[in-house]
Design a protein around this motif. Structure first.
Motif: not given
Length: 379
Positions: A186, A189, A193, A196-200, A226, A269, A333
């Motif tokens: 984590t 990531r 990112s 912004h770990p929620e993005k691809k 995204e 990802d 996804e």
């Protein structure tokens, strides 16, 4: 068996050639063989029990970010003292010229392996005029060897079409113990990112050079919010790339190695690989072993590893908008997860042992033929 490996690049440098070599050398040492490495002198003189004989190295005007060893008669002394059963010259070009020349002069069995499309790279440095001369030079070098190795069927065919003798395919390999989806982290990531770990998270790993065509990725970031991008690696093109990606959500990390690199793969990802000049693309297999689907160009060596819509997506490099459209398919996804699972499955059983065993077989074949004074009849 006493094996001399003459290579243009070795530790502490890190690239696909060095990774393959170190894996092969580990196997050869475990099997009880005596390995000597002759490489540019970068301050490393031993690798897991194998001695490294350094050759004076320097930067060259056309490539300031790396040191190269020029042809040097010290290679004759190093080969004579070691008196190997076989000489393997890796990517002969500059230092490798000495490896080829003195192996022949000392009447030592010789293998050469081809890893870099130097002639194709010239297009990216406005030196296309010299491609014919480069191919002539390489053909003269490699045809001194009893056996030549290519890292893909596509490259094997090209070399044979250009008059290279006795070309065999050296199998692929990857460290499936190091590179695995279990390396997800984590903190890594979040770092890659840019918070912004929620993005691809798109990932590129490799040498930062014009022929890698990394600039293409910017269009994805401009068209879709995204995605974020991490670029892992370094090279002569880094400053230009940092300027090119300025204002986008892109993180440059510099080089990563070992477990840190494995975490970078597994915490991303999608692996993006715009280059059309690769002879193999070891990073493709590292990404697949880490559970990443891929976006790559439809080019020969890449198509030998990626099946479109099965373990990755292939884009048309002749279509200027196809790369962006292809990457954006991973906004879905469900598609990403399906291709990621297939990518990991395809290489999860590979490892490095198969290609290392094959290399040893080639060594034994050439030394046996040399012992029978039948080197010219290798087929």
């Amino acid at each position: 068996m006493k094996i001399a490996i003459v290579t243009e690049t070795f530790l502490p440098s890190t690239d696909g050639v060095v990774t393959r070599l170190t894996a092969s050398i580990r196997y050869l040492l475990r099997e009880g063989h005596d390995v000597r490495i002759i490489a540019p002198d970068l301050g490393v003189y031993e690798f897991e029990g194998a001695r490294i004989d350094g050759v004076p190295a320097r930067t060259l005007p056309f490539y300031r970010s790396k040191q190269f060893a020029l042809p040097n008669s010290i290679v004759k002394k190093q080969l004579s003292e070691f008196d190997p059963d076989i000489v393997h010259v890796v990517n002969p070009a500059i230092l490798g010229l000495s490896g080829v020349y003195y192996a022949k002069k000392l009447k030592l069995p010789l293998i050469a392996s081809y890893h870099t499309n130097v002639a194709t790279y010239l297009d990216y440095y406005h030196l296309s005029l010299f491609k014919g001369l480069i191919w002539w030079y390489f053909r003269k070098l490699y045809n001194n060897a009893a056996l030549n190795l290519a890292t893909s069927q596509t490259v094997q065919k090209e070399l044979m079409n250009r008059g290279f003798f006795n070309v065999h395919v050296w199998k692929r390999g990857v460290d499936t113990e190091m590179f695995t989806p279990d390396q997800f982290d984590t903190e890594m990531r979040a770092r890659l990112s840019n918070g912004h770990p929620e993005k691809k998270l798109l990932l590129f790993v490799g040498r930062l050079a014009p022929e890698k065509e990394i600039e293409k990725i910017k269009s994805v970031l401009e068209e879709s919010d995204e995605f974020v991008l991490a670029i892992v690696g370094d090279g002569p093109h880094r400053q230009a790339l940092e300027k090119h990606f300025n204002g986008t959500n892109t993180v440059f990390t510099g080089y990563m190695h070992g477990e840190e690199l494995a975490k970078a793969y597994a915490s991303s990802d999608v692996f993006v690989f715009p280059s059309t000049t690769e002879t193999l693309g070891l990073v493709i297999m590292e990404a697949m072993a880490s559970g990443l689907p891929l976006v790559a160009a439809k080019s020969g060596p890449t198509c030998e590893q990626i099946e479109d819509n099965y373990n990755g997506l292939l884009y048309d490099p002749e279509n200027p908008v196809d790369f962006t459209a292809t990457v954006r398919q991973f906004e879905d996804e469900t598609l990403r997860k399906r291709l990621a699972q297939a990518a990991h499955k395809d290489v999860s059983e590979m490892g490095w042992e198969g290609q290392s065993k094959q290399l040893l077989h080639f060594y034994e074949e050439v030394t046996d033929l040399d012992g029978n004074n039948d080197k010219a009849n290798v087929t």
